[in-house]
Design a protein around this motif. Structure first.
Motif, mmCIF file in Angstrom:
data_model
loop_
_atom_site.group_PDB
_atom_site.id
_atom_site.type_symbol
_atom_site.label_atom_id
_atom_site.label_comp_id
_atom_site.label_asym_id
_atom_site.label_seq_id
_atom_site.Cartn_x
_atom_site.Cartn_y
_atom_site.Cartn_z
ATOM 1 N N ARG A 41 0.877 -1.176 0.000
ATOM 2 C CA ARG A 41 0.000 0.000 0.000
ATOM 3 C C ARG A 41 0.908 1.218 0.000
ATOM 4 O O ARG A 41 1.682 1.418 0.945
ATOM 5 C CB ARG A 41 -0.870 -0.045 1.277
ATOM 6 N N LEU A 42 0.873 2.001 -1.058
ATOM 7 C CA LEU A 42 1.735 3.180 -1.150
ATOM 8 C C LEU A 42 1.330 4.211 -0.104
ATOM 9 O O LEU A 42 0.143 4.434 0.123
ATOM 10 C CB LEU A 42 1.609 3.827 -2.532
ATOM 11 N N THR A 43 2.300 4.853 0.506
ATOM 12 C CA THR A 43 2.011 6.014 1.352
ATOM 13 C C THR A 43 1.833 7.222 0.429
ATOM 14 O O THR A 43 2.247 7.193 -0.751
ATOM 15 C CB THR A 43 3.175 6.298 2.314
ATOM 16 N N GLN A 44 1.262 8.290 0.968
ATOM 17 C CA GLN A 44 1.099 9.522 0.197
ATOM 18 C C GLN A 44 2.472 10.016 -0.277
ATOM 19 O O GLN A 44 2.635 10.414 -1.431
ATOM 20 C CB GLN A 44 0.409 10.579 1.078
ATOM 21 N N GLU A 45 3.456 9.938 0.599
ATOM 22 C CA GLU A 45 4.813 10.414 0.268
ATOM 23 C C GLU A 45 5.406 9.594 -0.874
ATOM 24 O O GLU A 45 6.046 10.134 -1.778
ATOM 25 C CB GLU A 45 5.737 10.320 1.494
ATOM 26 N N GLN A 46 5.215 8.281 -0.820
ATOM 27 C CA GLN A 46 5.753 7.416 -1.885
ATOM 28 C C GLN A 46 5.073 7.728 -3.222
ATOM 29 O O GLN A 46 5.730 7.811 -4.263
ATOM 30 C CB GLN A 46 5.548 5.937 -1.539
ATOM 31 N N ALA A 47 3.744 7.884 -3.198
ATOM 32 C CA ALA A 47 3.017 8.161 -4.450
ATOM 33 C C ALA A 47 3.476 9.506 -5.029
ATOM 34 O O ALA A 47 3.713 9.623 -6.235
ATOM 35 C CB ALA A 47 1.512 8.168 -4.186
ATOM 36 N N GLU A 48 3.602 10.500 -4.169
ATOM 37 C CA GLU A 48 4.029 11.826 -4.641
ATOM 38 C C GLU A 48 5.446 11.776 -5.219
ATOM 39 O O GLU A 48 5.738 12.401 -6.239
ATOM 40 C CB GLU A 48 3.955 12.849 -3.491
ATOM 41 N N ALA A 49 6.315 11.014 -4.587
ATOM 42 C CA ALA A 49 7.696 10.901 -5.070
ATOM 43 C C ALA A 49 7.738 10.124 -6.389
ATOM 44 O O ALA A 49 8.423 10.521 -7.337
ATOM 45 C CB ALA A 49 8.565 10.224 -4.019
#
Ligand code: CMP
Length: 140
Positions: A41-49
């Protein structure tokens, strides 16, 4: 053509509908070998990066929200010309424009919930693979 690797993501719309196996079957039928795979499950930070190249696009915020809305399956695919081969079997970004038999034509719900992501160049593939996998997790 050289044997290459590319990064693939099975997106939340597809995992929600239990389509991981159906997508994998299309990838394998296209001659691509899944040499690494994990569900997360991607975190918001991972998705944004991960999608930082699209930061200025109007759909960026919705895209990051969607990509964190459920589990994804990240994969390394290997094969002859794997970057282009994967993009061929994925079909056009907008499923309305995707060719018959492609993953997005068969499964995608919309341009955003379009079931799969695939690297668009060999250079981006190397960066995207390194984003999710260490060398010892990839077994060719
Ligand atoms: P993907 O290959 O993951 O790369 C960027 C994603 O942005 C794309 O697939 C789409 O899911 C999403 N997206 C949402 N809206 C648009 C749009 N209008 N144009 C292009 N991509 C979009």
């Amino acid at each position: 053509m050289a044997v290459e690797r590319t990064l693939s993501i099975i997106k939340p719309d597809a995992t929600r509908r239990n389509l991981t196996g159906a997508v994998n079957a299309k990838l394998e039928e296209a001659g691509l070998r899944i040499v690494a795979q994990k569900r997360l499950r991607l975190t918001q930070e991972q998705a944004e990066a991960f999608y930082a190249v699209h930061k200025e696009r109007p759909f960026y915020s919705d895209l990051c929200d969607f990509m964190t809305s459920g589990p994804v399956v990240v994969q390394v695919l290997e094969g002859e010309g794997a970057v282009a081969r994967n993009r061929e079997v994925m079909g056009a970004t907008n499923p309305a424009e995707a060719a018959e038999g492609t993953i997005r034509k068969s499964f995608a719900e919309s341009i955003e919930a379009n079931s799969v992501h695939g690297s668009d160049s060999a250079e981006n593939a190397a960066n995207e693979i390194a984003f999710f996998f260490s060398g010892c997790e990839i077994v060719g």
